[in-house]
Motif scaffolding. Sequence first.
Motif, PDB file in Angstrom:
ATOM      1  N   TRP A   5       4.389   3.098  12.351  1.00 20.94           N
ATOM      2  CA  TRP A   5       3.920   4.134  11.605  1.00 20.94           C
ATOM      3  C   TRP A   5       3.225   5.282  12.260  1.00 20.94           C
ATOM      4  O   TRP A   5       2.435   4.787  13.107  1.00 20.94           O
ATOM      5  N   HIS A  58      -3.964   3.660   5.206  1.00 17.06           N
ATOM      6  CA  HIS A  58      -3.584   2.705   4.454  1.00 17.06           C
ATOM      7  C   HIS A  58      -4.559   2.817   2.875  1.00 17.06           C
ATOM      8  O   HIS A  58      -5.905   3.006   3.065  1.00 17.06           O
ATOM      9  N   TYR A  60      -5.255   1.068  -0.142  1.00 14.72           N
ATOM     10  CA  TYR A  60      -5.015  -0.133  -0.922  1.00 14.72           C
ATOM     11  C   TYR A  60      -5.426  -0.128  -2.439  1.00 14.72           C
ATOM     12  O   TYR A  60      -4.808  -1.101  -3.246  1.00 14.72           O
ATOM     13  N   HIS A 114       0.757  -1.242   0.007  1.00 14.96           N
ATOM     14  CA  HIS A 114      -0.147   0.045   0.038  1.00 14.96           C
ATOM     15  C   HIS A 114       0.803   1.204  -0.038  1.00 14.96           C
ATOM     16  O   HIS A 114       2.102   1.282   0.290  1.00 14.96           O
ATOM     17  N   HIS A 138       0.356   5.058   1.711  1.00 14.82           N
ATOM     18  CA  HIS A 138      -0.244   5.527   2.969  1.00 14.82           C
ATOM     19  C   HIS A 138      -1.478   6.563   2.470  1.00 14.82           C
ATOM     20  O   HIS A 138      -1.176   7.170   1.373  1.00 14.82           O
TER      21      HIS A 138
END
Length: 184
Positions: free
Chosen positions: A154, A160, A162, A90, A92
Motif C-alpha cells: 500500500w 489507516h 480504524y 479499515h 485508508h
Amino acid sequence: TSAAVSNPTLFFNGGILQGEGVEHATRRIKDLDNVFQDTKVFGKTDPETLVYEVSSFLPVAEGTPGGLYFGLTHIHPGKVGNEYFMTKGHFHALIDRAEYYWGIKGEGVLILMNENREVWAERMFPGSLHFIPGRVAHRVANTGSQLLSFGASWPADAGHNYEEIRKNGFARRLIDKNGIPTLI
Ligand code: PA5
Ligand code: NI
C-alpha cells in the motif's frame, strides 16, 4: 572494476520479515474490542488469545508521497461464536489510496465495503490476487483450520482510518453457517 553485490535489506524467514525498517505487531482478543458480534462469547474468551500478527516493511517515512509499504499478515484459525477470526479492517486515512492483497497460505475471505456501505467478498487462497480500490474498506477472515497468511502492499501516504469501522462496523458479517462461510 567489479560492482559489489550486496545482501538485500529484507528477507522472509518462516513467514516473518526480517531486516532494517521492519515492524511487528500482534493483535490479541483484548485488542479487538468492537470487532466481533457475539460480545458474550467475546467476554468469555481468554483476552491473551492471539488472533493475528502483522510484520511490515516501512522503508520510507509515513506519509511519503510515492513511497510503498509491504506487509505480511498471519491470521490464526479460530472463531468467536460463529464468526471467524479476522482483522479489524479499515478505510485508508487518505481515502482514495488503493492496495494489493494476495493469498500466500491457508483459506480466507476478503470482505470489502464502499462508502455507501455496500459489502462484497472474495475468496482468498494461495495465489489469489486482490486489488482493493481506493474508498473501499477491507478486512480479512480466516475461514480455514490452518494459519492464513497474506501479503499486502500500500502507498506510504495511505494511513489507516480504524475509527469509522470501530464505530459503525461493516454492514455485513461473515459467519460459519453449518460449516459454510456465509455473508449475512
Ligand atoms: O495495510 C493493510 O491493509 C494490512 O497490512 C493490514 O494493516 C493488516 O492486514 C492488518 O489489518 P488491520 O490493519 O485492519 O488490523
Ligand atoms: Ni489497507
